[in-house]
Design a protein around this motif. Sequence first.
Motif, PDB file in Angstrom:
ATOM      1  N   LEU A  13       0.836  -1.193   0.000  1.00 21.01           N
ATOM      2  CA  LEU A  13       0.000   0.000   0.000  1.00 21.01           C
ATOM      3  C   LEU A  13       0.878   1.253   0.000  1.00 21.01           C
ATOM      4  O   LEU A  13       2.031   1.211   0.455  1.00 21.01           O
ATOM      5  CB  LEU A  13      -0.917   0.001   1.218  1.00 21.01           C
ATOM      6  N   PRO A  14       0.370   2.372  -0.520  1.00 21.64           N
ATOM      7  CA  PRO A  14       1.192   3.569  -0.653  1.00 21.64           C
ATOM      8  C   PRO A  14       1.930   3.922   0.635  1.00 21.64           C
ATOM      9  O   PRO A  14       1.336   4.003   1.708  1.00 21.64           O
ATOM     10  CB  PRO A  14       0.171   4.655  -1.027  1.00 21.64           C
ATOM     11  N   GLY A  15       3.244   4.125   0.496  1.00 26.40           N
ATOM     12  CA  GLY A  15       4.049   4.518   1.641  1.00 26.40           C
ATOM     13  C   GLY A  15       4.160   3.475   2.722  1.00 26.40           C
ATOM     14  O   GLY A  15       4.582   3.775   3.836  1.00 26.40           O
ATOM     15  N   ALA A  16       3.787   2.231   2.419  1.00 26.02           N
ATOM     16  CA  ALA A  16       3.792   1.141   3.405  1.00 26.02           C
ATOM     17  C   ALA A  16       2.828   1.416   4.556  1.00 26.02           C
ATOM     18  O   ALA A  16       3.032   0.965   5.678  1.00 26.02           O
ATOM     19  CB  ALA A  16       5.195   0.865   3.929  1.00 26.02           C
ATOM     20  N   VAL A  17       1.767   2.151   4.256  1.00 27.13           N
ATOM     21  CA  VAL A  17       0.682   2.324   5.236  1.00 27.13           C
ATOM     22  C   VAL A  17      -0.181   1.068   5.210  1.00 27.13           C
ATOM     23  O   VAL A  17      -0.384   0.465   4.156  1.00 27.13           O
ATOM     24  CB  VAL A  17      -0.155   3.572   4.889  1.00 27.13           C
ATOM     25  N   ALA A  18      -0.691   0.660   6.366  1.00 27.78           N
ATOM     26  CA  ALA A  18      -1.614  -0.470   6.448  1.00 27.78           C
ATOM     27  C   ALA A  18      -2.979   0.029   6.899  1.00 27.78           C
ATOM     28  O   ALA A  18      -3.101   1.096   7.511  1.00 27.78           O
ATOM     29  CB  ALA A  18      -1.098  -1.527   7.413  1.00 27.78           C
ATOM     30  N   VAL A  19      -4.014  -0.765   6.600  1.00 28.89           N
ATOM     31  CA  VAL A  19      -5.393  -0.364   6.866  1.00 28.89           C
ATOM     32  C   VAL A  19      -6.119  -1.485   7.601  1.00 28.89           C
ATOM     33  O   VAL A  19      -5.967  -2.660   7.283  1.00 28.89           O
ATOM     34  CB  VAL A  19      -6.144  -0.070   5.538  1.00 28.89           C
ATOM     35  N   SER A  20      -6.900  -1.102   8.601  1.00 26.63           N
ATOM     36  CA  SER A  20      -7.836  -2.020   9.242  1.00 26.63           C
ATOM     37  C   SER A  20      -9.178  -1.317   9.397  1.00 26.63           C
ATOM     38  O   SER A  20      -9.239  -0.084   9.505  1.00 26.63           O
ATOM     39  CB  SER A  20      -7.339  -2.455  10.629  1.00 26.63           C
ATOM     40  N   HIS A  21     -10.254  -2.117   9.405  1.00 24.43           N
ATOM     41  CA  HIS A  21     -11.583  -1.594   9.704  1.00 24.43           C
ATOM     42  C   HIS A  21     -11.893  -1.925  11.155  1.00 24.43           C
ATOM     43  O   HIS A  21     -11.776  -3.071  11.581  1.00 24.43           O
ATOM     44  CB  HIS A  21     -12.644  -2.204   8.791  1.00 24.43           C
ATOM     45  N   LEU A  22     -12.265  -0.903  11.928  1.00 21.25           N
ATOM     46  CA  LEU A  22     -12.438  -1.045  13.376  1.00 21.25           C
ATOM     47  C   LEU A  22     -13.857  -0.707  13.792  1.00 21.25           C
ATOM     48  O   LEU A  22     -14.371   0.367  13.452  1.00 21.25           O
ATOM     49  CB  LEU A  22     -11.462  -0.110  14.094  1.00 21.25           C
ATOM     50  N   ARG A  23     -14.493  -1.618  14.518  1.00 20.42           N
ATOM     51  CA  ARG A  23     -15.760  -1.360  15.193  1.00 20.42           C
ATOM     52  C   ARG A  23     -15.448  -1.223  16.676  1.00 20.42           C
ATOM     53  O   ARG A  23     -15.115  -2.209  17.354  1.00 20.42           O
ATOM     54  CB  ARG A  23     -16.760  -2.483  14.935  1.00 20.42           C
ATOM     55  N   VAL A  24     -15.521   0.006  17.173  1.00 17.71           N
ATOM     56  CA  VAL A  24     -15.037   0.310  18.520  1.00 17.71           C
ATOM     57  C   VAL A  24     -15.922  -0.378  19.560  1.00 17.71           C
ATOM     58  O   VAL A  24     -17.154  -0.403  19.446  1.00 17.71           O
ATOM     59  CB  VAL A  24     -15.004   1.832  18.751  1.00 17.71           C
ATOM     60  N   TYR A  25     -15.273  -0.937  20.576  1.00 15.84           N
ATOM     61  CA  TYR A  25     -16.015  -1.594  21.651  1.00 15.84           C
ATOM     62  C   TYR A  25     -17.059  -0.648  22.252  1.00 15.84           C
ATOM     63  O   TYR A  25     -16.805   0.558  22.397  1.00 15.84           O
ATOM     64  CB  TYR A  25     -15.073  -2.023  22.774  1.00 15.84           C
ATOM     65  N   ASP A  26     -18.202  -1.219  22.636  1.00 19.21           N
ATOM     66  CA  ASP A  26     -19.203  -0.424  23.348  1.00 19.21           C
ATOM     67  C   ASP A  26     -19.316  -0.864  24.807  1.00 19.21           C
ATOM     68  O   ASP A  26     -20.293  -0.576  25.480  1.00 19.21           O
ATOM     69  CB  ASP A  26     -20.568  -0.496  22.654  1.00 19.21           C
ATOM     70  N   TRP A  27     -18.297  -1.539  25.313  1.00 13.60           N
ATOM     71  CA  TRP A  27     -18.297  -1.978  26.699  1.00 13.60           C
ATOM     72  C   TRP A  27     -18.157  -0.772  27.639  1.00 13.60           C
ATOM     73  O   TRP A  27     -17.310   0.098  27.428  1.00 13.60           O
ATOM     74  CB  TRP A  27     -17.129  -2.922  26.958  1.00 13.60           C
ATOM     75  N   PRO A  28     -18.958  -0.711  28.701  1.00 15.86           N
ATOM     76  CA  PRO A  28     -18.858   0.414  29.645  1.00 15.86           C
ATOM     77  C   PRO A  28     -17.553   0.361  30.444  1.00 15.86           C
ATOM     78  O   PRO A  28     -16.957  -0.709  30.638  1.00 15.86           O
ATOM     79  CB  PRO A  28     -20.071   0.226  30.554  1.00 15.86           C
ATOM     80  N   THR A  29     -17.114   1.533  30.896  1.00 16.53           N
ATOM     81  CA  THR A  29     -15.880   1.656  31.665  1.00 16.53           C
ATOM     82  C   THR A  29     -16.173   2.283  33.019  1.00 16.53           C
ATOM     83  O   THR A  29     -17.273   2.769  33.280  1.00 16.53           O
ATOM     84  CB  THR A  29     -14.858   2.527  30.917  1.00 16.53           C
ATOM     85  N   GLU A  30     -15.165   2.306  33.883  1.00 17.40           N
ATOM     86  CA  GLU A  30     -15.373   2.774  35.253  1.00 17.40           C
ATOM     87  C   GLU A  30     -15.716   4.258  35.336  1.00 17.40           C
ATOM     88  O   GLU A  30     -16.271   4.710  36.338  1.00 17.40           O
ATOM     89  CB  GLU A  30     -14.148   2.484  36.111  1.00 17.40           C
ATOM     90  N   ASP A  31     -15.391   5.031  34.312  1.00 19.50           N
ATOM     91  CA  ASP A  31     -15.739   6.451  34.349  1.00 19.50           C
ATOM     92  C   ASP A  31     -17.031   6.749  33.599  1.00 19.50           C
ATOM     93  O   ASP A  31     -17.325   7.905  33.280  1.00 19.50           O
ATOM     94  CB  ASP A  31     -14.590   7.313  33.820  1.00 19.50           C
ATOM     95  N   GLY A  32     -17.830   5.708  33.316  1.00 16.88           N
ATOM     96  CA  GLY A  32     -19.149   5.909  32.726  1.00 16.88           C
ATOM     97  C   GLY A  32     -19.174   6.020  31.220  1.00 16.88           C
ATOM     98  O   GLY A  32     -20.251   6.208  30.646  1.00 16.88           O
ATOM     99  N   LEU A  33     -18.016   5.904  30.556  1.00 16.65           N
ATOM    100  CA  LEU A  33     -17.972   5.966  29.103  1.00 16.65           C
ATOM    101  C   LEU A  33     -17.945   4.552  28.539  1.00 16.65           C
ATOM    102  O   LEU A  33     -17.926   3.569  29.270  1.00 16.65           O
ATOM    103  CB  LEU A  33     -16.736   6.747  28.656  1.00 16.65           C
ATOM    104  N   ARG A  34     -17.949   4.458  27.203  1.00 12.91           N
ATOM    105  CA  ARG A  34     -17.830   3.172  26.520  1.00 12.91           C
ATOM    106  C   ARG A  34     -16.715   3.282  25.489  1.00 12.91           C
ATOM    107  O   ARG A  34     -16.568   4.330  24.862  1.00 12.91           O
ATOM    108  CB  ARG A  34     -19.153   2.802  25.815  1.00 12.91           C
ATOM    109  N   GLY A  35     -15.977   2.199  25.321  1.00 12.22           N
ATOM    110  CA  GLY A  35     -14.947   2.281  24.290  1.00 12.22           C
ATOM    111  C   GLY A  35     -13.787   1.356  24.504  1.00 12.22           C
ATOM    112  O   GLY A  35     -13.907   0.307  25.146  1.00 12.22           O
ATOM    113  N   GLY A  36     -12.635   1.763  23.930  1.00  8.43           N
ATOM    114  CA  GLY A  36     -11.495   0.883  23.787  1.00  8.43           C
ATOM    115  C   GLY A  36     -10.425   1.052  24.839  1.00  8.43           C
ATOM    116  O   GLY A  36     -10.631   1.675  25.884  1.00  8.43           O
TER     117      GLY A  36
END
Length: 238
Positions: A7-30
Motif C-alpha cells: 500500500l502507498p508509503g507502506a501504510v496499512a489499513v484495518s476496519h475497526l468497530r469500537v467496543y461499546d463496553w462500559p468503563t469505570e468512568d461511565g464511558l464506553r470504548g477501547g
Amino acid sequence: MVTFEGLPGAVAVSHLRVYDWPTEDGLRGGTPHLHLTCSEGYVVVGGGGSVQTLTATGFRETPLSPGALVWFTPGTIHRLVNEDGLRILVLMQNSGLPEAGDAVLTLPPRFLAGPALYREATALPADGTEAEQERAARARRDLAIEGFLALRAAAEAGDPEPLGAFHRAAAALVRPRTGDWRERWQRGAAAASEATRTQLDALADADCGYLAEASVHAERPSTLGRFGMCGRLDVYPG
C-alpha cells in the motif's frame, strides 16, 4: 529498478468497530495505549464518539463523526470513546506495526515492571472461545483505563512524572523487539521511499521504462472481527 508493491508509503489499513463496553468512568470504548515508532490515523466511516489523547502537553478530547480525519504521532496515548456505533478505518505507519507489536497499554505501574508481567496481563487466549477472548480483552481494557485515568489525573494536577515514568517503562518493554521492527521498516517504508527515489532518477534521465511494469492489487480482509485493543478488527494483509 527498485519496486515496492505494498500500500502507498507502506501504510496499512484495518476496519475497526469500537467496543461499546462500559468503563469505570461511565464511558464506553477501547483500550488506551501508545505507539513508540508509528503514527496512526483515523478516518471515521460511521457512528460517533471521540478520541481522548494524553501527551506531555496535556489531555485533549477530539470529536469523531463520519468524514473526520484525525492522526497522531508516536508517544500519543489515545483512547477511543464510542457514543453511537463508532466505526473507523485505521491507517497505520510501517506496514501495520501498531497491530504487530508497537503498542503499550496504559496499565498501572505494577504491570509494567517486566515483559513477563506485562504479557500475562495483556495476552488473549490464542485457543480460547470467543467468550473467553472477550473476557480477556475486557479485563486488559479495564486495567488500561485504570492506568490512563491515573496518568490523566496526575497531568491535570501539574505532575509530569507519572507520564514520564510510563514512557520509560514502555520503551523498556519494547526495546528487545526493535531489531525485528527495523527489518519491517526496511522492507516497507524504507523500500517504498527508495522506489520513489529510483523512479525520480529514471524520469530525470528521460527513462520511463519502469511504467511498463505497472500492476494492480485487490484484497479482502484476511481476518474478520479480531479482538483488538480498541474494538473488533477486520484486518487486511497489507
